[in-house]
Design an enzyme around this catalytic site. Structure first.
Site, PDB file in Angstrom:
ATOM      1  CB  CYS A  43      -1.133   6.158  27.423  1.00 22.79           C
ATOM      2  SG  CYS A  43      -1.619   7.880  27.552  1.00 22.79           S
ATOM      3  CB  CYS A  48       1.090   9.905  28.164  1.00 31.26           C
ATOM      4  SG  CYS A  48       1.244   8.728  26.840  1.00 31.26           S
ATOM      5  CE  LYS A  51       5.242  12.757  29.704  1.00 31.64           C
ATOM      6  NZ  LYS A  51       5.580  12.002  28.508  1.00 31.64           N
ATOM      7  CE1 TYR A 178       8.139  12.230  21.469  1.00 30.95           C
ATOM      8  CE2 TYR A 178       9.730  10.840  20.350  1.00 30.95           C
ATOM      9  CZ  TYR A 178       8.649  11.703  20.305  1.00 30.95           C
ATOM     10  OH  TYR A 178       8.102  12.026  19.101  1.00 30.95           O
ATOM     11  CD  GLU A 182       8.609  13.098  27.701  1.00 29.57           C
ATOM     12  OE1 GLU A 182       8.339  11.985  28.190  1.00 29.57           O
ATOM     13  OE2 GLU A 182       7.915  13.645  26.804  1.00 29.57           O
ATOM     14  NE  ARG A 205      20.301   8.852  15.880  1.00 29.74           N
ATOM     15  CZ  ARG A 205      19.797   7.995  15.000  1.00 29.74           C
ATOM     16  NH1 ARG A 205      19.874   8.259  13.722  1.00 29.74           N
ATOM     17  NH2 ARG A 205      19.232   6.866  15.405  1.00 29.74           N
ATOM     18  N   GLY A 262      14.532   3.228  23.907  1.00 27.81           N
ATOM     19  CA  GLY A 262      13.540   2.768  22.945  1.00 27.81           C
ATOM     20  C   GLY A 262      12.617   1.707  23.539  1.00 27.81           C
ATOM     21  CG  HIS A 436       1.065  42.280  22.073  1.00 24.05           C
ATOM     22  ND1 HIS A 436       2.348  41.815  21.898  1.00 24.05           N
ATOM     23  CD2 HIS A 436       1.153  43.381  22.857  1.00 24.05           C
ATOM     24  CE1 HIS A 436       3.177  42.613  22.552  1.00 24.05           C
ATOM     25  NE2 HIS A 436       2.491  43.567  23.136  1.00 24.05           N
ATOM     26  CD  GLU A 441       2.841  38.972  20.275  1.00 23.51           C
ATOM     27  OE1 GLU A 441       2.289  39.807  19.556  1.00 23.51           O
ATOM     28  OE2 GLU A 441       3.170  39.193  21.465  1.00 23.51           O
TER      29      GLU A 441
HETATM   30  P1  NDP Z   1      13.335   7.080  21.563  1.00 23.99           P
HETATM   31  O1  NDP Z   1      13.158   6.286  20.330  1.00 23.99           O
HETATM   32  O2  NDP Z   1      12.699   8.398  21.685  1.00 23.99           O
HETATM   33  O3  NDP Z   1      14.886   7.284  21.814  1.00 23.99           O
HETATM   34  C1  NDP Z   1      15.722   6.179  21.974  1.00 23.99           C
HETATM   35  C2  NDP Z   1      17.099   6.661  22.345  1.00 23.99           C
HETATM   36  O4  NDP Z   1      17.878   5.543  22.718  1.00 23.99           O
HETATM   37  C3  NDP Z   1      17.806   7.377  21.223  1.00 23.99           C
HETATM   38  O5  NDP Z   1      18.532   8.438  21.762  1.00 23.99           O
HETATM   39  C4  NDP Z   1      18.724   6.303  20.652  1.00 23.99           C
HETATM   40  O6  NDP Z   1      19.954   6.807  20.223  1.00 23.99           O
HETATM   41  C5  NDP Z   1      18.998   5.426  21.855  1.00 23.99           C
HETATM   42  N1  NDP Z   1      19.096   4.004  21.507  1.00 23.99           N
HETATM   43  C6  NDP Z   1      18.286   3.317  20.683  1.00 23.99           C
HETATM   44  N2  NDP Z   1      18.653   2.032  20.629  1.00 23.99           N
HETATM   45  C7  NDP Z   1      19.722   1.909  21.432  1.00 23.99           C
HETATM   46  C8  NDP Z   1      20.581   0.828  21.770  1.00 23.99           C
HETATM   47  N3  NDP Z   1      20.409  -0.386  21.258  1.00 23.99           N
HETATM   48  N4  NDP Z   1      21.577   1.074  22.628  1.00 23.99           N
HETATM   49  C9  NDP Z   1      21.781   2.303  23.134  1.00 23.99           C
HETATM   50  N5  NDP Z   1      21.020   3.368  22.827  1.00 23.99           N
HETATM   51  C10 NDP Z   1      20.005   3.167  21.991  1.00 23.99           C
HETATM   52  O7  NDP Z   1      12.916   6.083  22.750  1.00 23.99           O
HETATM   53  P2  NDP Z   1      12.256   6.297  24.166  1.00 23.99           P
HETATM   54  O8  NDP Z   1      12.545   5.050  24.895  1.00 23.99           O
HETATM   55  O9  NDP Z   1      12.644   7.601  24.760  1.00 23.99           O
HETATM   56  O10 NDP Z   1      10.714   6.358  23.818  1.00 23.99           O
HETATM   57  C11 NDP Z   1      10.116   5.309  23.047  1.00 23.99           C
HETATM   58  C12 NDP Z   1       8.978   5.863  22.237  1.00 23.99           C
HETATM   59  O11 NDP Z   1       7.876   6.125  23.075  1.00 23.99           O
HETATM   60  C13 NDP Z   1       9.275   7.177  21.534  1.00 23.99           C
HETATM   61  O12 NDP Z   1       9.904   6.982  20.304  1.00 23.99           O
HETATM   62  C14 NDP Z   1       7.922   7.776  21.406  1.00 23.99           C
HETATM   63  O13 NDP Z   1       7.331   7.303  20.223  1.00 23.99           O
HETATM   64  C15 NDP Z   1       7.180   7.248  22.607  1.00 23.99           C
HETATM   65  N6  NDP Z   1       7.115   8.268  23.674  1.00 23.99           N
HETATM   66  C16 NDP Z   1       6.470   9.427  23.416  1.00 23.99           C
HETATM   67  C17 NDP Z   1       6.399  10.422  24.374  1.00 23.99           C
HETATM   68  C18 NDP Z   1       5.694  11.694  24.063  1.00 23.99           C
HETATM   69  O14 NDP Z   1       4.870  11.715  23.142  1.00 23.99           O
HETATM   70  N7  NDP Z   1       5.978  12.790  24.772  1.00 23.99           N
HETATM   71  C19 NDP Z   1       7.019  10.255  25.683  1.00 23.99           C
HETATM   72  C20 NDP Z   1       7.689   9.009  25.837  1.00 23.99           C
HETATM   73  C21 NDP Z   1       7.739   8.055  24.867  1.00 23.99           C
HETATM   74  P3  NDP Z   1      20.196   7.663  18.888  1.00 23.99           P
HETATM   75  O15 NDP Z   1      18.868   7.893  18.252  1.00 23.99           O
HETATM   76  O16 NDP Z   1      20.801   8.925  19.351  1.00 23.99           O
HETATM   77  O17 NDP Z   1      21.084   6.828  18.046  1.00 23.99           O
END
Ligand code: NDP
Length: 447
Positions: A43, A48, A51, A178, A182, A205, A262, A436, A441
């Site tokens: 983080c 976080c 970022k 995420y 971002e 999703r 992910g 307002h 609001e």
């Molecule tokens: P996310 O889980 O948010 O999204 C992963 C994306 O990668 C999805 O679109 C998914 O596709 C795709 N995906 C998953 N597995 C594969 C694969 N094997 N091959 C190809 N595509 C794949 O992951 P992030 O990496 O963006 O972030 C990880 C985690 O970190 C988040 O889940 C969140 O918990 C945390 N995070 C939180 C933030 C915040 O609070 N603002 C900021 C950054 C991270 P689909 O689902 O469409 O099938």
């Protein structure tokens, strides 16, 4: 407890590990924490915090354009990436120092190096062993890079993205969650040609579909490219560029490829087998609601348990373990009704159930939406609409979900989360006088 070197040995000085260490030490426990990279964890060091600072930095691009409609003449403006990058990294250094100071001032022993469980009460850090009555594993997660895509190593991850020597002219971002959204927003505002590719037919999703669609529409209108339902075949180096090949035979060229598909729990090289710790079917450390692993005196918190990968959750889980073990105050973290935000451009905030989840849970629900153009966007001539959605359980009139996309949505959503956690009804929302003129609001004016 004196038979052991420490009462608590924490592996990983990130959000969960530092909180647990500090609280346990405050309760009088003798605590050590091992960290192999930098105190502060994902983080603070490469997540976080940097970022969000990049989000702020990038957003000036649009603010400076809009400013002209508000009467400001800004001739000769230009952007310098090294200035933003280095100021952000300096802030990370400052916070890293503060975290270390917190550990030191609470008399927590910090051991820099890789920790491995030798047995259920012994941890080795770079060859030196330490015994502990309790052990807490808080090693977090790391970006996932698929191993079945030839050339995958040509891509970078969110670990490297904060250190780019120069901004690329073009970037392809794999993922639709995420991190992908971002960084799509950040890079696009900084003038980089962005293409986001995702395996499914949508982005975000798991989010309320109306919000995901709104972000997709606005992002496309801004000029971000999307390739959905996309199957990657391989990456190839082509001179200074990278060629991204797809299964349909098409390809695109880019200067930088960012994996954002992910994050996976950091469980390798920890000696989990030596201690007898079992994993769950997601490959994360299996824990009970109070964060206990299969070995009763060994606990695990945060992303390594893959319950909810959010910093405030790891912090709470660490705090609860420390209070439970050493503060004579056992409690467990409520993983329900957790607010979360995507700091895309514009950002999203969400808490509680989506419309379809609420229908599955409650049967009959009422849905309220406000689809509006924020006042500031109107004067700026910016054709971007915000969308707020409240989901209400018909039988109890309780608001069970709130979903927002628009300027400052995460800032507003935090307050809404209190109302939803407190189980307030739609009538109580309606009974609250509007503030307002604000965007928030809308939350008390939806009929
Ligand atoms: P996310 O889980 O948010 O999204 C992963 C994306 O990668 C999805 O679109 C998914 O596709 C795709 N995906 C998953 N597995 C594969 C694969 N094997 N091959 C190809 N595509 C794949 O992951 P992030 O990496 O963006 O972030 C990880 C985690 O970190 C988040 O889940 C969140 O918990 C945390 N995070 C939180 C933030 C915040 O609070 N603002 C900021 C950054 C991270 P689909 O689902 O469409 O099938």
């Amino acid at each position: 407890m004196t038979d052991y070197d420490f009462d608590l040995f924490v592996i990983g000085a990130g959000s969960g590990g530092v909180r647990a260490s500090r609280i346990a030490a405050g309760h009088g426990a003798r605590v050590a924490v091992a960290e192999e990279f930098r105190v502060g964890g994902t983080c603070v060091i490469r997540g976080c915090v940097p970022k969000k600072l990049l989000v702020y930095g990038a957003h000036f691009a649009e603010d400076l354009v809009d400013a002209q409609r508000f009467g400001w003449q800004l001739d000769g403006k230009r952007f310098d990436w090294p200035t933003l990058r280095d100021n952000v990294l300096a802030e990370v250094d400052r916070l890293n120092g503060l975290y270390q100071t917190t550990l030191d001032s609470n008399k927590v022993t910090t051991l820099l190096g890789h920790a491995t469980l030798v047995d259920a009460h012994t941890v080795a850090v770079d060859g030196q062993t330490h015994t502990a009555k309790h052990i807490l594993i808080a090693t977090g997660a790391r970006p996932f890079v698929p191993d079945d895509i030839p050339g995958a190593e040509l891509g970078i991850t969110s670990n490297e993205v904060f250190h780019l020597p120069a901004l690329p002219r073009r970037i392809v971002i794999a993922g639709g969650g995420y991190i992908a959204n971002e960084f799509a927003g950040i890079f696009h505002e900084l003038g980089v040609d962005v293409t986001l590719i995702n395996r499914s037919e949508t982005i975000l999703r798991e989010w309320e579909p109306a919000l995901a669609e709104r972000l997709l529409g606005i992002s496309m209108a801004k000029g971000i490219g999307f390739k959905l339902n996309c199957r990657l075949d391989r990456l190839e180096r082509s001179g200074d560029a990278i060629t991204v090949h797809f299964k349909d035979g098409k390809s695109i060229e880019t200067d930088c490829f960012l994996w954002a598909v992910g994050r996976r729990p950091n469980i390798e090289g920890l000696g989990l087998e030596a201690a007898g710790i079992t994993l769950n079917d997601k490959g994360a450390i299996a824990v009970s609601p109070d964060s206990q692993t299969s070995v009763p005196h060994i606990y695990a918190v945060g992303d390594v348990t893959d319950r909810i990968q959010l910093t405030p959750i790891a912090i709470r889980e660490g705090h609860a373990v420390a209070d439970t073990l050493f503060g004579n105050k056992p409690w467990i973290v409520d993983h329900g009704c957790v607010p979360s935000a995507v700091f895309s451009n514009p950002p999203l905030g969400s808490v509680g159930l989506t419309e379809s989840q609420a229908r599955n849970t409650y049967g009959r629900v009422r849905v309220y939406t406000s689809d509006f153009r924020p006042m500031r966007n109107v004067l700026a001539g910016r054709n971007e609409r915000a969308l707020y959605k409240l989901i209400v359980d018909e039988a109890s009139d309780r608001v069970v979900g709130a979903h927002m996309i628009g300027p400052d949505a995460p800032e507003i959503l935090q307050a809404v989360a209190i109302a939803i956690k407190a189980k307030l009804t739609k009538a109580q929302f309606d009974d609250t006088v509007a503030l307002h003129p604000t965007m928030s609001e809308e939350l008390v004016l939806m009929r």
